[in-house]
Design a protein around this motif. Sequence first.
Motif, PDB file in Angstrom:
ATOM      1  N   ARG A   1      62.859  26.140  28.880  1.00 46.54           N
ATOM      2  CA  ARG A   1      61.401  26.260  28.844  1.00 46.54           C
ATOM      3  C   ARG A   1      60.740  25.326  29.847  1.00 46.54           C
ATOM      4  O   ARG A   1      59.712  25.673  30.450  1.00 46.54           O
ATOM      5  CB  ARG A   1      60.892  25.980  27.426  1.00 46.54           C
ATOM      6  CG  ARG A   1      61.178  27.118  26.447  1.00 46.54           C
ATOM      7  CD  ARG A   1      60.721  26.784  25.049  1.00 46.54           C
ATOM      8  NE  ARG A   1      61.006  27.871  24.125  1.00 46.54           N
ATOM      9  CZ  ARG A   1      60.924  27.758  22.805  1.00 46.54           C
ATOM     10  NH1 ARG A   1      60.552  26.607  22.256  1.00 46.54           N
ATOM     11  NH2 ARG A   1      61.193  28.797  22.022  1.00 46.54           N
TER      12      ARG A   1
ATOM     13  N   THR B   1      57.007  13.613  23.893  1.00 45.51           N
ATOM     14  CA  THR B   1      57.537  14.911  24.335  1.00 45.51           C
ATOM     15  C   THR B   1      57.847  14.891  25.818  1.00 45.51           C
ATOM     16  O   THR B   1      58.896  15.369  26.263  1.00 45.51           O
ATOM     17  CB  THR B   1      56.520  16.028  24.025  1.00 45.51           C
ATOM     18  OG1 THR B   1      56.322  16.101  22.609  1.00 45.51           O
ATOM     19  CG2 THR B   1      57.014  17.382  24.531  1.00 45.51           C
TER      20      THR B   1
ATOM     21  N   TYR C   1      69.392  23.731  20.735  1.00 44.78           N
ATOM     22  CA  TYR C   1      68.040  23.190  20.863  1.00 44.78           C
ATOM     23  C   TYR C   1      67.812  22.650  22.274  1.00 44.78           C
ATOM     24  O   TYR C   1      66.783  22.921  22.902  1.00 44.78           O
ATOM     25  CB  TYR C   1      67.838  22.089  19.824  1.00 44.78           C
ATOM     26  CG  TYR C   1      66.521  21.357  19.926  1.00 44.78           C
ATOM     27  CD1 TYR C   1      65.360  21.914  19.406  1.00 44.78           C
ATOM     28  CD2 TYR C   1      66.448  20.103  20.531  1.00 44.78           C
ATOM     29  CE1 TYR C   1      64.147  21.252  19.491  1.00 44.78           C
ATOM     30  CE2 TYR C   1      65.238  19.431  20.622  1.00 44.78           C
ATOM     31  CZ  TYR C   1      64.097  19.999  20.108  1.00 44.78           C
ATOM     32  OH  TYR C   1      62.896  19.340  20.201  1.00 44.78           O
ATOM     33  N   ARG C   2      68.789  21.886  22.778  1.00 42.11           N
ATOM     34  CA  ARG C   2      68.658  21.301  24.112  1.00 42.11           C
ATOM     35  C   ARG C   2      68.552  22.369  25.185  1.00 42.11           C
ATOM     36  O   ARG C   2      67.741  22.266  26.113  1.00 42.11           O
ATOM     37  CB  ARG C   2      69.862  20.391  24.403  1.00 42.11           C
ATOM     38  CG  ARG C   2      69.821  19.055  23.707  1.00 42.11           C
ATOM     39  CD  ARG C   2      68.900  18.076  24.416  1.00 42.11           C
ATOM     40  NE  ARG C   2      69.421  17.675  25.690  1.00 42.11           N
ATOM     41  CZ  ARG C   2      70.238  16.639  25.887  1.00 42.11           C
ATOM     42  NH1 ARG C   2      70.666  15.937  24.859  1.00 42.11           N
ATOM     43  NH2 ARG C   2      70.640  16.321  27.092  1.00 42.11           N
TER      44      ARG C   2
ATOM     45  N   TYR D   1      65.973  15.115  29.421  1.00 46.91           N
ATOM     46  CA  TYR D   1      66.770  16.345  29.392  1.00 46.91           C
ATOM     47  C   TYR D   1      67.112  16.809  30.811  1.00 46.91           C
ATOM     48  O   TYR D   1      68.269  17.103  31.120  1.00 46.91           O
ATOM     49  CB  TYR D   1      66.016  17.471  28.671  1.00 46.91           C
ATOM     50  CG  TYR D   1      65.874  17.277  27.183  1.00 46.91           C
ATOM     51  CD1 TYR D   1      66.624  16.333  26.487  1.00 46.91           C
ATOM     52  CD2 TYR D   1      64.966  18.040  26.450  1.00 46.91           C
ATOM     53  CE1 TYR D   1      66.485  16.164  25.129  1.00 46.91           C
ATOM     54  CE2 TYR D   1      64.825  17.878  25.079  1.00 46.91           C
ATOM     55  CZ  TYR D   1      65.585  16.937  24.422  1.00 46.91           C
ATOM     56  OH  TYR D   1      65.446  16.770  23.072  1.00 46.91           O
TER      57      TYR D   1
ATOM     58  N   GLU E   1      61.504  15.465  27.740  1.00 48.87           N
ATOM     59  CA  GLU E   1      61.707  16.444  28.803  1.00 48.87           C
ATOM     60  C   GLU E   1      62.265  15.784  30.057  1.00 48.87           C
ATOM     61  O   GLU E   1      63.127  16.351  30.741  1.00 48.87           O
ATOM     62  CB  GLU E   1      60.380  17.150  29.112  1.00 48.87           C
ATOM     63  CG  GLU E   1      59.892  18.030  27.967  1.00 48.87           C
ATOM     64  CD  GLU E   1      58.641  18.823  28.321  1.00 48.87           C
ATOM     65  OE1 GLU E   1      58.079  18.592  29.419  1.00 48.87           O
ATOM     66  OE2 GLU E   1      58.233  19.681  27.520  1.00 48.87           O
TER      67      GLU E   1
ATOM     68  N   THR F   1      67.508  25.524  24.883  1.00 49.93           N
ATOM     69  CA  THR F   1      66.226  26.219  24.769  1.00 49.93           C
ATOM     70  C   THR F   1      65.086  25.380  25.332  1.00 49.93           C
ATOM     71  O   THR F   1      64.254  25.863  26.111  1.00 49.93           O
ATOM     72  CB  THR F   1      65.931  26.566  23.294  1.00 49.93           C
ATOM     73  OG1 THR F   1      66.983  27.382  22.783  1.00 49.93           O
ATOM     74  CG2 THR F   1      64.615  27.300  23.161  1.00 49.93           C
ATOM     75  N   ARG F   2      65.048  24.100  24.955  1.00 53.05           N
ATOM     76  CA  ARG F   2      63.991  23.209  25.434  1.00 53.05           C
ATOM     77  C   ARG F   2      64.030  23.056  26.943  1.00 53.05           C
ATOM     78  O   ARG F   2      62.986  23.077  27.614  1.00 53.05           O
ATOM     79  CB  ARG F   2      64.133  21.831  24.773  1.00 53.05           C
ATOM     80  CG  ARG F   2      63.698  21.750  23.335  1.00 53.05           C
ATOM     81  CD  ARG F   2      62.183  21.777  23.170  1.00 53.05           C
ATOM     82  NE  ARG F   2      61.543  20.670  23.859  1.00 53.05           N
ATOM     83  CZ  ARG F   2      61.333  19.465  23.322  1.00 53.05           C
ATOM     84  NH1 ARG F   2      61.732  19.219  22.089  1.00 53.05           N
ATOM     85  NH2 ARG F   2      60.717  18.525  23.998  1.00 53.05           N
ATOM     86  N   THR F   3      65.229  22.897  27.500  1.00 54.68           N
ATOM     87  CA  THR F   3      65.354  22.664  28.940  1.00 54.68           C
ATOM     88  C   THR F   3      64.995  23.914  29.740  1.00 54.68           C
ATOM     89  O   THR F   3      64.354  23.825  30.789  1.00 54.68           O
ATOM     90  CB  THR F   3      66.777  22.192  29.286  1.00 54.68           C
ATOM     91  OG1 THR F   3      67.154  21.115  28.416  1.00 54.68           O
ATOM     92  CG2 THR F   3      66.842  21.683  30.725  1.00 54.68           C
TER      93      THR F   3
END
Length: 326
Positions: A84, A117, A77-78, A124, A121, A80-82
Motif C-alpha cells: 500500500r 504510522t 500484514y507486513r 518497513y 512505514e 499488505t502494508r508495504t
Amino acid sequence: MIRKLPDGRYELDFYPFGSSGPRIKRIRKTRKECKEIETEFLSKKRQLSTPADNMRLSEFVQLWYNVHGCTLKDHKYRLTRTIRIVERLGDPRAIDFTAAEFAHYREQRLKEVSINTINHETRYLRAVYAELIRLDLFTGDNPMSKIRTFKVDERELSYLTKVQIARLLEECDISRNNHTGAVARLCLATGARWNEANRLMSSQLLEDRVVYAGTKNGRVRVIPIRPKLSAYLRGLAFPQGRLFDDCYAAFRQAVQRSEIILPDGQMSHVLRHTFASHFMMNGGDILVLQRLLGHTDLKVTMRYAHLSPRYMDTVPDFSPLNGALI
C-alpha cells in the motif's frame, strides 16, 4: 533436508537461498508433501535470478517477501502494508526511488496519519531495501538509509488501581463469555499480552507456572503462578487444545461497563501495564520484570522503574554534598 520424525511425520529443513537467506522448516504427513514444498521454493529461487535493478517497487517488495518476508511472524500484514505504501508512491522503479521522493510523500502523509504510522512505514520500506542488498539481489543504494524516523514523545502508561481491578473483574465475570474473567486474571497475574493468554494451550498451563510460546519476539517465557489460580483457570477451561474461547470483544464491553477511562490503544494492554506497575510498586526487581515481560531491550522496561518505592532513594547518598552543608 527431509527427515522422518518419531511420530511418523516428515520435516523439511533447508535454506533455499543459501546460508545468508531465510531458513525454511515445515512438517507434513508425507515425504512427498515436503518434496513439493522444497521444489516450490527452489523454483522461486530460479525465478529470482533476474536482477532486481529494473524492477518496479511493487515487484521489489514481492521479491523481498519471497526471499525473507514470508518467514516473519507478521508476514501477511507486513506485505499488505508495504504494498500500500508503494501504491501511494506511484510504484516507481526501485533503483530510481530517492530519499527526496519519500520525504515529499511523508510530508503529505502526515496530514492523514500519526507520526507513529509514518515511522512504521519508514522502517518497513527501509528493511526491504536493506535485506535485498544484504542478499546481493540489488546493486543500488538504500535511499531509505537517509531517512530518519521522527522522535515520538513517550506515552503515559495507564494502570489500574486495586479498586478498578476489582470493578473490572466483576464486569468480566458477568460477561456472556465465561472465559473473559479467566483471561483477564491470567494477564494480571503474569503480565501476558491478551492474545498470549487467550490462545494458551492446555499443555502450557501447569500447576505452578504458565509457559508462553509463540510470543511477539519468538521467545519462550515461563511465569510462576499460584496453584490456586491454575486450578481456577482449569475449572473454567476446555480440557484439551486451546483453553479459552476468543473473548476480547467481551473484555472490551466489560471495560465500557466498568466506566474506566483508558488512553487510546491501551484497551487490553492496560492489564500488562497494571501487572508491571504493581510489580514495581511492591518492590519487584527491574531485571526480573524485563524477563517476565519478554523485553529484549531494558530501556523498554525502564518505563516502570519510577514506580519502585526505592527508585532513586540513594541519590542523596552519592551526592558530592553528602554529609556536608555549603
